[in-house]
Scaffold this motif. Structure first.
Motif, PDB file in Angstrom:
ATOM      1  N   VAL A  86       0.823  -1.206   0.000  1.00  0.00           N
ATOM      2  CA  VAL A  86       0.000   0.000   0.000  1.00  0.00           C
ATOM      3  C   VAL A  86       0.859   1.258   0.000  1.00  0.00           C
ATOM      4  CG1 VAL A  86      -1.626   1.331   1.377  1.00  0.00           C
ATOM      5  CG2 VAL A  86      -1.921  -1.137   1.144  1.00  0.00           C
ATOM      6  N   SER A 124      -8.467  -8.734  -3.665  1.00  0.00           N
ATOM      7  CA  SER A 124      -8.163  -8.516  -2.250  1.00  0.00           C
ATOM      8  C   SER A 124      -9.357  -7.891  -1.547  1.00  0.00           C
ATOM      9  CB  SER A 124      -6.965  -7.559  -2.153  1.00  0.00           C
ATOM     10  OG  SER A 124      -6.838  -7.045  -0.853  1.00  0.00           O
ATOM     11  N   THR A 126      -9.098  -5.550   0.122  1.00  0.00           N
ATOM     12  CA  THR A 126      -8.838  -4.102   0.059  1.00  0.00           C
ATOM     13  C   THR A 126      -9.912  -3.382  -0.749  1.00  0.00           C
ATOM     14  OG1 THR A 126      -7.031  -2.516  -0.230  1.00  0.00           O
ATOM     15  CG2 THR A 126      -7.363  -4.066  -2.023  1.00  0.00           C
ATOM     16  N   TYR A 148      -2.926   1.074  -4.640  1.00  0.00           N
ATOM     17  CA  TYR A 148      -2.945  -0.393  -4.654  1.00  0.00           C
ATOM     18  C   TYR A 148      -4.387  -0.904  -4.738  1.00  0.00           C
ATOM     19  CZ  TYR A 148      -3.208  -5.057  -2.652  1.00  0.00           C
ATOM     20  OH  TYR A 148      -3.535  -6.358  -2.423  1.00  0.00           O
ATOM     21  N   ASN A 178      -6.684 -11.976   4.931  1.00  0.00           N
ATOM     22  CA  ASN A 178      -5.275 -11.809   5.307  1.00  0.00           C
ATOM     23  C   ASN A 178      -4.533 -13.152   5.295  1.00  0.00           C
ATOM     24  OD1 ASN A 178      -6.804  -9.432   6.451  1.00  0.00           O
ATOM     25  ND2 ASN A 178      -4.718  -8.821   6.931  1.00  0.00           N
ATOM     26  N   ALA A 197       5.714  -5.056   5.650  1.00  0.00           N
ATOM     27  CA  ALA A 197       4.605  -4.130   5.869  1.00  0.00           C
ATOM     28  C   ALA A 197       3.473  -4.823   6.622  1.00  0.00           C
ATOM     29  CB  ALA A 197       4.091  -3.606   4.532  1.00  0.00           C
ATOM     30  N   ASN A 198       3.424  -6.154   6.532  1.00  0.00           N
ATOM     31  CA  ASN A 198       2.284  -6.892   7.087  1.00  0.00           C
ATOM     32  C   ASN A 198       2.618  -7.491   8.455  1.00  0.00           C
ATOM     33  OD1 ASN A 198       2.000  -7.565   3.760  1.00  0.00           O
ATOM     34  ND2 ASN A 198       0.292  -6.620   4.814  1.00  0.00           N
ATOM     35  N   LEU A 199       1.557  -7.768   9.205  1.00  0.00           N
ATOM     36  CA  LEU A 199       1.732  -8.132  10.617  1.00  0.00           C
ATOM     37  C   LEU A 199       2.521  -9.425  10.836  1.00  0.00           C
ATOM     38  CD1 LEU A 199       1.037  -7.551  13.587  1.00  0.00           C
ATOM     39  CD2 LEU A 199      -1.028  -8.922  13.277  1.00  0.00           C
ATOM     40  N   LEU A 214       7.811  -5.477  18.007  1.00  0.00           N
ATOM     41  CA  LEU A 214       6.710  -5.161  17.083  1.00  0.00           C
ATOM     42  C   LEU A 214       6.061  -3.862  17.526  1.00  0.00           C
ATOM     43  CD1 LEU A 214       4.438  -6.074  14.959  1.00  0.00           C
ATOM     44  CD2 LEU A 214       3.263  -6.985  16.984  1.00  0.00           C
ATOM     45  N   VAL A 216       2.688  -2.175  17.607  1.00  0.00           N
ATOM     46  CA  VAL A 216       1.255  -2.467  17.410  1.00  0.00           C
ATOM     47  C   VAL A 216       0.577  -1.140  17.080  1.00  0.00           C
ATOM     48  CG1 VAL A 216      -0.864  -3.294  18.489  1.00  0.00           C
ATOM     49  CG2 VAL A 216       1.327  -4.413  19.003  1.00  0.00           C
ATOM     50  N   PHE A 217      -0.006  -1.073  15.871  1.00  0.00           N
ATOM     51  CA  PHE A 217      -0.565   0.198  15.399  1.00  0.00           C
ATOM     52  C   PHE A 217      -1.957   0.421  15.989  1.00  0.00           C
ATOM     53  CE2 PHE A 217       2.007  -0.816  11.346  1.00  0.00           C
ATOM     54  CZ  PHE A 217       3.147  -0.202  11.853  1.00  0.00           C
ATOM     55  N   ARG A 230      -8.708  -8.497  12.097  1.00  0.00           N
ATOM     56  CA  ARG A 230      -8.667  -8.928  10.697  1.00  0.00           C
ATOM     57  C   ARG A 230      -9.026 -10.408  10.618  1.00  0.00           C
ATOM     58  NH1 ARG A 230      -8.286  -4.353  10.522  1.00  0.00           N
ATOM     59  NH2 ARG A 230      -6.882  -2.970   9.363  1.00  0.00           N
ATOM     60  N   TYR A 232      -7.566 -13.571   9.388  1.00  0.00           N
ATOM     61  CA  TYR A 232      -6.333 -14.227   8.936  1.00  0.00           C
ATOM     62  C   TYR A 232      -6.668 -15.646   8.484  1.00  0.00           C
ATOM     63  CZ  TYR A 232      -4.213 -10.315  11.362  1.00  0.00           C
ATOM     64  OH  TYR A 232      -3.872  -9.039  11.762  1.00  0.00           O
ATOM     65  N   ASP A 294      -6.097   2.402   8.184  1.00  0.00           N
ATOM     66  CA  ASP A 294      -6.483   1.088   8.730  1.00  0.00           C
ATOM     67  C   ASP A 294      -7.913   1.104   9.265  1.00  0.00           C
ATOM     68  OD1 ASP A 294      -4.257  -0.401   8.231  1.00  0.00           O
ATOM     69  OD2 ASP A 294      -3.439  -0.294  10.265  1.00  0.00           O
TER      70      ASP A 294
HETATM   71  C1  UD1 Z   1      -2.778  -4.620   4.295  1.00  0.00           C
HETATM   72  C2  UD1 Z   1      -3.245  -3.550   3.352  1.00  0.00           C
HETATM   73  C3  UD1 Z   1      -4.184  -4.182   2.363  1.00  0.00           C
HETATM   74  C4  UD1 Z   1      -3.512  -5.339   1.643  1.00  0.00           C
HETATM   75  C5  UD1 Z   1      -2.968  -6.344   2.649  1.00  0.00           C
HETATM   76  C6  UD1 Z   1      -2.165  -7.434   1.975  1.00  0.00           C
HETATM   77  C7  UD1 Z   1      -3.180  -1.394   4.508  1.00  0.00           C
HETATM   78  C8  UD1 Z   1      -3.987  -0.277   5.077  1.00  0.00           C
HETATM   79  N1  UD1 Z   1      -3.889  -2.464   4.075  1.00  0.00           N
HETATM   80  O1  UD1 Z   1      -3.945  -5.152   4.946  1.00  0.00           O
HETATM   81  O2  UD1 Z   1      -4.614  -3.210   1.431  1.00  0.00           O
HETATM   82  O3  UD1 Z   1      -4.425  -5.977   0.797  1.00  0.00           O
HETATM   83  O4  UD1 Z   1      -2.146  -5.655   3.594  1.00  0.00           O
HETATM   84  O5  UD1 Z   1      -0.932  -6.999   1.545  1.00  0.00           O
HETATM   85  O6  UD1 Z   1      -1.967  -1.338   4.451  1.00  0.00           O
HETATM   86  N2  UD1 Z   1      -0.103  -4.163  12.234  1.00  0.00           N
HETATM   87  C9  UD1 Z   1       0.597  -3.759  13.351  1.00  0.00           C
HETATM   88  N3  UD1 Z   1       1.954  -3.685  13.263  1.00  0.00           N
HETATM   89  C10 UD1 Z   1       2.650  -3.961  12.118  1.00  0.00           C
HETATM   90  C11 UD1 Z   1       1.922  -4.384  10.972  1.00  0.00           C
HETATM   91  C12 UD1 Z   1       0.539  -4.457  11.062  1.00  0.00           C
HETATM   92  O7  UD1 Z   1       0.016  -3.482  14.396  1.00  0.00           O
HETATM   93  O8  UD1 Z   1       3.882  -3.849  12.103  1.00  0.00           O
HETATM   94  C13 UD1 Z   1      -1.573  -4.292  12.312  1.00  0.00           C
HETATM   95  C14 UD1 Z   1      -2.317  -3.396  11.330  1.00  0.00           C
HETATM   96  O9  UD1 Z   1      -2.537  -2.117  11.863  1.00  0.00           O
HETATM   97  C15 UD1 Z   1      -3.604  -4.204  11.105  1.00  0.00           C
HETATM   98  C16 UD1 Z   1      -3.148  -5.671  11.270  1.00  0.00           C
HETATM   99  O10 UD1 Z   1      -1.905  -5.616  11.983  1.00  0.00           O
HETATM  100  O11 UD1 Z   1      -4.532  -3.914  12.104  1.00  0.00           O
HETATM  101  C17 UD1 Z   1      -2.925  -6.363   9.958  1.00  0.00           C
HETATM  102  O12 UD1 Z   1      -2.063  -5.563   9.155  1.00  0.00           O
HETATM  103  P1  UD1 Z   1      -1.542  -6.061   7.728  1.00  0.00           P
HETATM  104  O13 UD1 Z   1      -0.896  -7.385   7.856  1.00  0.00           O
HETATM  105  O14 UD1 Z   1      -0.733  -4.932   7.145  1.00  0.00           O
HETATM  106  O15 UD1 Z   1      -2.876  -6.281   6.881  1.00  0.00           O
HETATM  107  P2  UD1 Z   1      -4.053  -5.267   6.512  1.00  0.00           P
HETATM  108  O16 UD1 Z   1      -3.862  -3.920   7.104  1.00  0.00           O
HETATM  109  O17 UD1 Z   1      -5.338  -5.954   6.791  1.00  0.00           O
END
Ligand code: UD1
Length: 339
Positions: A86, A124, A126, A148, A178, A197-199, A214, A216-217, A230, A232, A294
């Motif tokens: 994103v 997605s 998204t 994206y 997810n 970028a992803n959790l 980590l 946590v956003f 989310r 997963y 988010d």
């Molecule tokens: C993100 C994208 C989405 C994309 C998907 C797959 C955004 C806003 N959305 O989804 O468009 O289709 O990835 O690539 O970017 N989190 C943390 N700490 C971190 C990373 C994430 O707390 O370091 C939290 C996020 O705030 C969210 C959850 O974990 O609440 C999942 O995050 P993530 O894995 O990035 O997925 P999405 O935000 O659902």
């Protein structure tokens, strides 16, 4: 079926290749390695015990696709190839439009010339933006928040328009929630370049010691523990969803969009604790502000996938985390850059 997989060495593409081979299909993989490594091919060989039919091709390269179609014939295509970050999409919109939208249009032109019109598209959740109602059904309002997301939605419209123009096109857009986890062998998994970028990839890298903690956003969301929720799902379940989608296309022509998720939401902290159970250690984390864009909560209504595809995502959160951890601990730095 003889199936072309674009983006075949990526995270979801590679897991789908395994499930296709196990289901008796014959996949041909193409990829430009923009976000994956050739070493994936060796791992796929090890997992499946078969040779992997692979060509290094960029989906925007019409001539290379033509040449491929002259030496291979296909019954169907699963189109994964596209960038997916994103934040990067905001900085490099042309890159996203060229690869996602341009790549999809070029691919479809070549397929059409070669009478290949069974198409599974990697979409997605998204496309739902910030959902106003939960769970999210396929009829929920579509709203996209960044380049994206827009490219994913434009590609869905492109494919629907294609079907309208010529009903010989059979297309299903799969809207992933997810995807996490890894193949049970630990040989393939998510291998992000740079900072994840992803959790789940981020948690995995903390667990293996590549990152200290980590972030946590947000812990002020209106959810039971204050962290965002989310849906997963295990990447192997998702891969099996693609096999089911191919079977569906063979018997039910048309255009359709289908959610693939578990139908259950889990918070960031629930995922952190599940990962801690898998590793037996602590995942150091701290709370920081919300990430812009988010949503508080997103999870899928999966009744259509169950009804139409006969598919459900059954692997547990503990399996998702245990498999992700096996992959990460066996490959602490991801796959080697060269095969
Ligand atoms: C993100 C994208 C989405 C994309 C998907 C797959 C955004 C806003 N959305 O989804 O468009 O289709 O990835 O690539 O970017 N989190 C943390 N700490 C971190 C990373 C994430 O707390 O370091 C939290 C996020 O705030 C969210 C959850 O974990 O609440 C999942 O995050 P993530 O894995 O990035 O997925 P999405 O935000 O659902």
């Amino acid at each position: 079926m003889r199936v072309l997989l674009t983006g075949g060495t990526g995270f979801i593409g590679s897991h789908t290749a395994v499930e296709l081979i196990e289901a008796g299909h014959q996949p041909t993989l193409i990829d430009n390695f923009s976000n994956s490594k050739p070493a994936v091919l060796d791992r796929l060989r090890d997992i499946t015990g078969t040779d992997i039919d692979f060509f290094e091709i960029d989906v925007r390269d019409e001539q290379a696709l033509e040449e491929l179609m002259n030496v291979r014939s296909f019954d169907a295509v699963i189109h994964f190839a596209a960038p997916k970050a994103v934040e990067e999409s905001v900085r490099r919109p042309l890159h996203y439009y060229q690869n996602s939208v341009g790549g999809t249009a070029t691919l479809c032109e070549v397929l059409d010339r070669h009478d290949v019109r069974n198409f599974v598209y990697s979409s997605s959740a998204t496309v739902y933006g910030m959902p106003e109602e939960l769970p999210v059904t396929e009829d929920s309002p579509l709203s996209v928040l960044n380049p994206y997301g827009r490219t994913k939605l434009v590609c869905e419209y492109l494919l629907e328009d294609l079907h309208t123009s010529d009903s010989r096109w059979n297309i299903v857009s799969l809207r992933y929630f997810n995807p996490v986890g890894a193949h049970i062998s630990g040989l393939i998994g998510e291998d992000p370049q740079g900072t994840p970028a992803n959790l789940l990839p981020f948690i995995s890298q903390v667990a293996v010691g590549r990152r200290e903690f980590l972030d946590v956003f947000g812990n002020d969301y209106p959810t039971p523990d204050g962290t965002a929720i989310r849906d997963y799902l295990h990447v192997t379940d998702l891969a099996e969803g693609h096999v089911a989608a191919l079977d569906h296309l063979a018997t039910s022509p048309g255009y359709d969009a289908i959610n693939l998720g578990t139908g259950r939401g889990r918070s960031v902290l629930e995922m952190v604790h599940a990962f801690e159970r898998s590793t037996g250690g602590e995942i150091p984390h701290r709370f920081v502000g919300r990430r812009p864009g988010d949503a508080a909560e997103v999870w899928a209504d999966v009744s259509k996938a169950e009804r139409v595809l006969g598919w459900t995502a059954d692997r547990t959160v503990d399996e998702m985390c245990t498999d992700a951890w096996r992959w990460q601990s066996m490959n602490p730095d991801g796959l080697p850059a060269t095969a």
